[in-house]
Design an enzyme around this catalytic site. Structure first.
Site, PDB file in Angstrom:
ATOM      1  N   ARG A 266     -25.550  -1.393   6.304  1.00  0.00           N
ATOM      2  CA  ARG A 266     -25.628  -3.200   5.908  1.00  0.00           C
ATOM      3  C   ARG A 266     -25.628  -3.477   6.942  1.00  0.00           C
ATOM      4  O   ARG A 266     -25.543  -5.046   7.276  1.00  0.00           O
ATOM      5  CB  ARG A 266     -23.953  -2.758   5.946  1.00  0.00           C
ATOM      6  CG  ARG A 266     -23.125  -1.671   4.557  1.00  0.00           C
ATOM      7  CD  ARG A 266     -21.913  -1.945   4.899  1.00  0.00           C
ATOM      8  NE  ARG A 266     -21.680  -3.001   3.255  1.00  0.00           N
ATOM      9  CZ  ARG A 266     -20.524  -3.424   2.581  1.00  0.00           C
ATOM     10  NH1 ARG A 266     -19.632  -2.896   3.247  1.00  0.00           N
ATOM     11  NH2 ARG A 266     -20.982  -3.241   1.410  1.00  0.00           N
TER      12      ARG A 266
ATOM     13  N   LYS B  82       0.889  -1.592  -0.447  1.00  0.00           N
ATOM     14  CA  LYS B  82      -0.594   0.181  -0.001  1.00  0.00           C
ATOM     15  C   LYS B  82       0.749   1.692   0.002  1.00  0.00           C
ATOM     16  O   LYS B  82       1.429   1.580   0.692  1.00  0.00           O
ATOM     17  CB  LYS B  82      -0.879   0.244   1.231  1.00  0.00           C
ATOM     18  CG  LYS B  82      -1.940   0.865   1.042  1.00  0.00           C
ATOM     19  CD  LYS B  82      -2.872   0.934   2.578  1.00  0.00           C
ATOM     20  CE  LYS B  82      -4.329   1.461   2.206  1.00  0.00           C
ATOM     21  NZ  LYS B  82      -5.277   1.098   3.126  1.00  0.00           N
TER      22      LYS B  82
ATOM     23  N   GLU C  79     -19.971  -5.012   8.910  1.00  0.00           N
ATOM     24  CA  GLU C  79     -21.294  -4.489  10.486  1.00  0.00           C
ATOM     25  C   GLU C  79     -22.123  -5.218  11.126  1.00  0.00           C
ATOM     26  O   GLU C  79     -22.237  -4.772  12.164  1.00  0.00           O
ATOM     27  CB  GLU C  79     -20.869  -3.247   9.066  1.00  0.00           C
ATOM     28  CG  GLU C  79     -21.064  -2.260   9.263  1.00  0.00           C
ATOM     29  CD  GLU C  79     -19.751  -2.184   7.897  1.00  0.00           C
ATOM     30  OE1 GLU C  79     -18.731  -1.141   7.188  1.00  0.00           O
ATOM     31  OE2 GLU C  79     -19.891  -3.499   7.253  1.00  0.00           O
TER      32      GLU C  79
END
Length: 637
Positions: free
Chosen positions: A398, A283, A370
């Site tokens: 969600r 990353k 979630e």
């Protein structure tokens, strides 16, 4: 070739590794220059440059489809699909979106703002292809932590059950979501990254068999089966879990080695059924500052490229709501070991990284999950803990069934803290926190509140933790008002009680949360026109303070509701319903976000477009109730 000349990804076909490497450098340069100027997601896109180029060189993008997860990974994709010349408008009003949008470009085959959706969507497209008898390849790119999401695992489970459905899943494994990944799956993937790749050991099996004198140039069907069996014996050393789930596993592959990537993708396209290509990336690749701080440079406000430092504001700003929330929660948690902060891979965004640093035993990060976060909180509540689920408004959508089924039906004391409620700005429609008032208001046992400023937020944190049932607090993205704060000694608010802020006899302005201060400003503008307004800070939309609101509405006779959320089913609807139920027949003007999607722009630009500035609200009140069609109110803004 310069990247500005690439308007179609098929132009990558036939380019040499050296030419692709030059384009990779140009992509990183443009990516860095743009995000440094406009702000946006930085680390994710820098990590997938070679992955994008390698995959796209092996596909015919006039026919084949690539489905990206968490669309902030897809900046390199945008740069080679005709958006290079407009990329400087990234995340600005009417400019290039920060996520994928089907309406923006024909190569954006599926909109992607939230995580863990790509495999499901790609599998749906692959199944439709097979039903219609068409011939094209489908590749899903999932990464930046999205494999920790349950939806991705559900899709893998389904795809592995369909051995005749050709599908490639590219796992961009950078060991991160926004913060470092958590859980058993990332730990397993990390072991695989550190293992020696073995799939290439099997590539030359056929050649090795041919060297055996009595076999000659051809393999019998029996020996062909032996060859395939040897492959299956070799691969599980690294990819056993995926092989057991029905995927052909390939990897791990160096995600920054174009030659290896292209070779691997070419092989993957030749295989039948679902294939998972495990690609290890870094990353922030190519920008040393971002590589060293992968959390801090996941996304950035405008910054200086040479130093990596954010460009300072011209004047000091008050603390953000998130910072005030986190500071208050940590102070309370120090005094109460039953308080447990829960985040779904958003520790820095919600401020819970402060709780993690100070009280790690009272902090839980579940990853991009979630649904699990909410039911985990319910389980904690069952055992006498005080769970605080800090989740962005848009992401809590969600976990709707878990809110209803696991928390509210059982009336458990779970405190939902909805950061980024309302208009969030440059992230666009996938991230606008528009719907939480409407989607939570209808659930029995739920209490809903929103602070007018950061000092009231502190009191609401105490209120939420002390409450004996489900309760939710929404607060906005960005900086607060700079009102004085307390370090401790906060008192809880009385549930369902509003606050009178201003008296007037001509119109009643009911503000909720972030719209209380605009309501006060509107009242001042109206006063200049000889109209005096009563202003009420509702504080709670459920239960609504009908003891305060109904008599005022009946006496004054004109009601305006103000909210930074969707009008259908929102705060204004709650007020209108209360008036109707009480047979108080007065005109009501609901001001908020109409039934439209709010695109990416600066928050003040979106509010102006929606008529939510104080001067615009005053104009609308004058026109609705006082017949002043041509007032000069707007010019005062």
């Amino acid at each position: 070739m310069h990247i500005s000349e690439i308007t179609h990804p098929n132009q990558l076909h036939g380019l040499s590794i050296r030419q692709l490497q030059q384009i990779a450098r140009q992509i990183r340069d443009k990516h860095l220059q743009t995000v440094a100027a406009t702000g946006g997601h930085l680390g994710p896109g820098l990590g997938v440059v070679e992955l994008t180029l390698g995959l796209y060189q092996t596909l015919d993008l006039d026919r084949d489809k690539v489905i990206w997860d968490v669309g902030h990974q897809a900046y390199p994709h945008k740069l080679i699909t005709g958006r290079y010349n407009d990329f400087h408008t990234l995340r600005q009003k009417d400019g290039v979106a920060g996520y994928l949008k089907r309406c923006e470009n024909k190569f954006d085959h599926f909109g992607a703002g939230h995580a863990s959706t790509s495999i499901s969507a790609a599998l749906g497209m692959a199944l439709a292809r097979d039903i219609k008898g068409e011939k094209f390849k489908v590749a899903a790119i999932i990464g930046d932590g999205a494999l920790t999401g349950g939806m991705a695992l559900e899709a893998i489970n389904h795809a592995g059950h369909l051995p005749r459905t050709n599908l490639i899943v590219v796992l961009n494994d950078n060991e991160m979501s926004i913060s470092p990944n958590v859980g058993a799956i990332p730990r397993y993937l990390n072991k695989m990254r550190l293992s020696e790749p073995v799939q290439f050991f099997t590539d030359n099996i056929e050649e090795q068999f041919k060297q055996i004198p009595f076999l000659g140039e051809s393999l019998s069907p029996e020996l062909e089966r032996v060859k395939e069996g040897m492959k299956r014996l070799a691969v599980p050393k690294v990819g056993a879990v995926f092989e057991e789930l029905g995927f052909t596993y390939m990897g791990p592959v160096d995600g920054h080695n174009l030659e290896e990537l292209i070779h691997t993708f070419q092989q993957a396209h030749q295989m039948g059924g679902p294939v998972l290509v495990h690609v290890g990336t870094v990353k922030g690749k190519g920008y040393e500052i971002a590589e060293k701080d992968r959390v801090g440079y996941h996304a950035q406000s405008p910054f200086n490229l040479s130093t990596g430092k954010a460009i300072p504001s011209n004047k000091p700003k008050p603390p953000s709501y998130s910072k005030v929330f986190a500071h208050t929660l940590v102070k309370l948690a120090e005094q109460n070991p039953k308080i447990i902060g829960i985040t779904a891979a958003m520790a820095t965004g919600t401020g819970l990284d402060k709780l993690q640093a100070k009280l790690p035993n009272q902090y839980i990060d579940v990853g991009i999950a979630e649904q699990h976060a909410v039911t985990l909180a319910a389980g904690l509540a069952c055992e006498g803990m005080r769970p605080v689920a800090a989740i962005y408004s848009t992401f809590l959508q969600r976990a709707y069934d878990q809110i209803v089924h696991d928390v509210c039906i059982q009336n458990l004391p779970v405190f939902f803290c909805l950061d980024r409620a309302g208009i969030v700005g440059a992230d666009g429609p996938t991230h606008q926190g528009m719907y939480d008032i409407a989607y939570l208001r209808c659930i029995p046992n739920m209490v809903l509140m929103a602070p007018k400023d950061e000092a009231e937020l502190q009191r609401m944190v105490v209120t939420g933790i002390n409450h004996t049932g489900p309760i939710a607090m929404r607060f906005p993205r960005g900086n607060s008002y700079g009102v004085p704060l307390m370090e401790e000694g906060w008192e809880a608010l009385e549930i369902g009680k509003g606050e009178m802020l201003r008296h007037g006899n001509d119109v009643l302005l009911l503000g909720y949360g972030t719209m209380v201060h605009p309501a006060l400003q509107t009242a001042e503008i109206l006063s200049e026109h000889g109209i005096e307004a009563t202003v009420v800070n509702a504080r709670f939309v459920k239960p609504l303070d009908t003891e305060l609101i109904l008599p005022l509405a009946e006496k004054i006779g004109r009601v305006v509701t103000l909210e930074e959320g969707c009008i259908p089913g929102g705060f204004g609807s709650a007020v209108a319903e209360a008036l109707l139920d009480a047979d108080v027949v007065v005109p009501v003007k609901r001001i908020g976000v109409p039934d439209v999607l709010v695109d990416h722009a600066q928050p003040h630009e979106s509010k102006a477009a929606l008529g939510l500035s104080s001067s615009q609200i005053a104009e609308r009140v004058l026109q609705a109730f006082f017949g002043q069609q041509e007032s000069a109110v707007v010019q005062q803004s």
